[in-house]
Design a protein around this motif. Structure first.
Motif, PDB file in Angstrom:
ATOM      1  N   SER A  13      10.210  -0.306  66.792  1.00 11.86           N
ATOM      2  CA  SER A  13      11.263   0.103  65.871  1.00 11.86           C
ATOM      3  C   SER A  13      11.424  -0.915  64.756  1.00 11.86           C
ATOM      4  N   GLN A  14      11.994  -0.472  63.659  1.00 12.30           N
ATOM      5  CA  GLN A  14      12.221  -1.389  62.538  1.00 12.30           C
ATOM      6  C   GLN A  14      13.245  -2.452  62.903  1.00 12.30           C
ATOM      7  N   GLU A  15      14.196  -2.119  63.766  1.00 10.79           N
ATOM      8  CA  GLU A  15      15.193  -3.103  64.188  1.00 10.79           C
ATOM      9  C   GLU A  15      14.521  -4.280  64.880  1.00 10.79           C
ATOM     10  N   ALA A  16      13.604  -4.007  65.781  1.00  8.08           N
ATOM     11  CA  ALA A  16      12.920  -5.074  66.511  1.00  8.08           C
ATOM     12  C   ALA A  16      12.092  -5.930  65.567  1.00  8.08           C
ATOM     13  N   ALA A  17      11.477  -5.312  64.568  1.00  8.07           N
ATOM     14  CA  ALA A  17      10.648  -6.059  63.631  1.00  8.07           C
ATOM     15  C   ALA A  17      11.481  -6.944  62.712  1.00  8.07           C
ATOM     16  N   GLN A  18      12.741  -6.589  62.485  1.00  6.74           N
ATOM     17  CA  GLN A  18      13.580  -7.338  61.553  1.00  6.74           C
ATOM     18  C   GLN A  18      14.438  -8.400  62.237  1.00  6.74           C
ATOM     19  N   GLU A  19      14.463  -8.420  63.574  1.00  6.76           N
ATOM     20  CA  GLU A  19      15.285  -9.400  64.286  1.00  6.76           C
ATOM     21  C   GLU A  19      14.792 -10.810  64.037  1.00  6.76           C
ATOM     22  N   GLN A  20      15.724 -11.708  63.864  1.00  6.07           N
ATOM     23  CA  GLN A  20      15.418 -13.129  63.703  1.00  6.07           C
ATOM     24  C   GLN A  20      15.878 -13.848  64.962  1.00  6.07           C
ATOM     25  N   PRO A  21      15.186 -14.918  65.371  1.00  2.00           N
ATOM     26  CA  PRO A  21      15.636 -15.672  66.557  1.00  2.00           C
ATOM     27  C   PRO A  21      17.009 -16.278  66.310  1.00  2.00           C
ATOM     28  N   VAL A  22      17.824 -16.260  67.324  1.00  2.56           N
ATOM     29  CA  VAL A  22      19.171 -16.822  67.219  1.00  2.56           C
ATOM     30  C   VAL A  22      19.098 -18.312  67.490  1.00  2.56           C
ATOM     31  N   GLN A  23      19.645 -19.105  66.594  1.00  4.38           N
ATOM     32  CA  GLN A  23      19.647 -20.554  66.751  1.00  4.38           C
ATOM     33  C   GLN A  23      20.970 -20.993  67.374  1.00  4.38           C
ATOM     34  N   PRO A  24      20.938 -21.808  68.421  1.00  4.18           N
ATOM     35  CA  PRO A  24      22.174 -22.253  69.063  1.00  4.18           C
ATOM     36  C   PRO A  24      23.055 -23.076  68.136  1.00  4.18           C
ATOM     37  N   SER A  25      22.471 -23.729  67.143  1.00  8.77           N
ATOM     38  CA  SER A  25      23.256 -24.562  66.241  1.00  8.77           C
ATOM     39  C   SER A  25      24.011 -23.724  65.216  1.00  8.77           C
ATOM     40  N   GLY A  26      23.694 -22.443  65.125  1.00 11.56           N
ATOM     41  CA  GLY A  26      24.375 -21.581  64.172  1.00 11.56           C
ATOM     42  C   GLY A  26      23.799 -21.668  62.772  1.00 11.56           C
ATOM     43  N   GLY A  27      22.733 -22.452  62.580  1.00  9.09           N
ATOM     44  CA  GLY A  27      22.110 -22.593  61.269  1.00  9.09           C
ATOM     45  C   GLY A  27      21.206 -21.413  60.968  1.00  9.09           C
ATOM     46  N   ALA A  28      20.546 -21.486  59.839  1.00  9.38           N
ATOM     47  CA  ALA A  28      19.609 -20.435  59.459  1.00  9.38           C
ATOM     48  C   ALA A  28      18.424 -20.439  60.418  1.00  9.38           C
ATOM     49  N   PRO A  29      17.858 -19.267  60.705  1.00 12.99           N
ATOM     50  CA  PRO A  29      16.689 -19.216  61.594  1.00 12.99           C
ATOM     51  C   PRO A  29      15.530 -20.022  61.026  1.00 12.99           C
ATOM     52  N   LYS A  30      14.826 -20.697  61.903  1.00 14.48           N
ATOM     53  CA  LYS A  30      13.686 -21.509  61.483  1.00 14.48           C
ATOM     54  C   LYS A  30      12.413 -20.688  61.608  1.00 14.48           C
ATOM     55  N   GLY A  31      11.451 -21.036  60.799  1.00 18.25           N
ATOM     56  CA  GLY A  31      10.156 -20.384  60.912  1.00 18.25           C
ATOM     57  C   GLY A  31       9.436 -20.878  62.154  1.00 18.25           C
ATOM     58  N   LEU A  32       8.527 -20.097  62.631  1.00 21.83           N
ATOM     59  CA  LEU A  32       7.773 -20.457  63.833  1.00 21.83           C
ATOM     60  C   LEU A  32       7.005 -21.757  63.645  1.00 21.83           C
ATOM     61  N   LEU A  33       6.410 -21.940  62.480  1.00 22.75           N
ATOM     62  CA  LEU A  33       5.656 -23.166  62.228  1.00 22.75           C
ATOM     63  C   LEU A  33       6.566 -24.391  62.298  1.00 22.75           C
ATOM     64  N   GLN A  34       7.743 -24.299  61.715  1.00 25.50           N
ATOM     65  CA  GLN A  34       8.679 -25.430  61.758  1.00 25.50           C
ATOM     66  C   GLN A  34       9.118 -25.720  63.192  1.00 25.50           C
ATOM     67  N   GLN A  35       9.370 -24.664  63.967  1.00 22.66           N
ATOM     68  CA  GLN A  35       9.742 -24.859  65.380  1.00 22.66           C
ATOM     69  C   GLN A  35       8.618 -25.552  66.141  1.00 22.66           C
ATOM     70  N   MET A  36       7.389 -25.118  65.904  1.00 21.46           N
ATOM     71  CA  MET A  36       6.251 -25.719  66.593  1.00 21.46           C
ATOM     72  C   MET A  36       6.074 -27.177  66.185  1.00 21.46           C
TER      73      MET A  36
END
Length: 60
Positions: free
Chosen positions: A2-25
């Motif tokens: 579904s488009q909803e699943a494709a548009q979901e961003q990971p939730v950050q516990p700090s409440g900040g903007a979602p980080k990109g996967l590369l930055q997380q890695m």
């Protein structure tokens, strides 16, 4: 998918903007490297110095 699943961003516990996967890695790798460096330093200081050999001393 579904488009909803494709548009979901990971939730950050700090409440900040979602980080990109590369930055997380990169952050995880930096933390892992720091942990391994600390562990290595602790092991180096707790064990007597020995030649770095990965072979058994027993003859074949």
């Amino acid at each position: 998918m579904s488009q909803e699943a494709a548009q979901e961003q990971p939730v950050q516990p700090s409440g900040g903007a979602p980080k990109g996967l590369l930055q997380q890695m990169e952050e995880l790798m930096a933390a892992l490297t720091a942990d391994l460096s600390q562990l290595d330093a602790e092991l180096q200081s707790s064990t007597p110095s020995r030649p770095a050999s990965h072979h058994d001393d027993t003859p074949a």
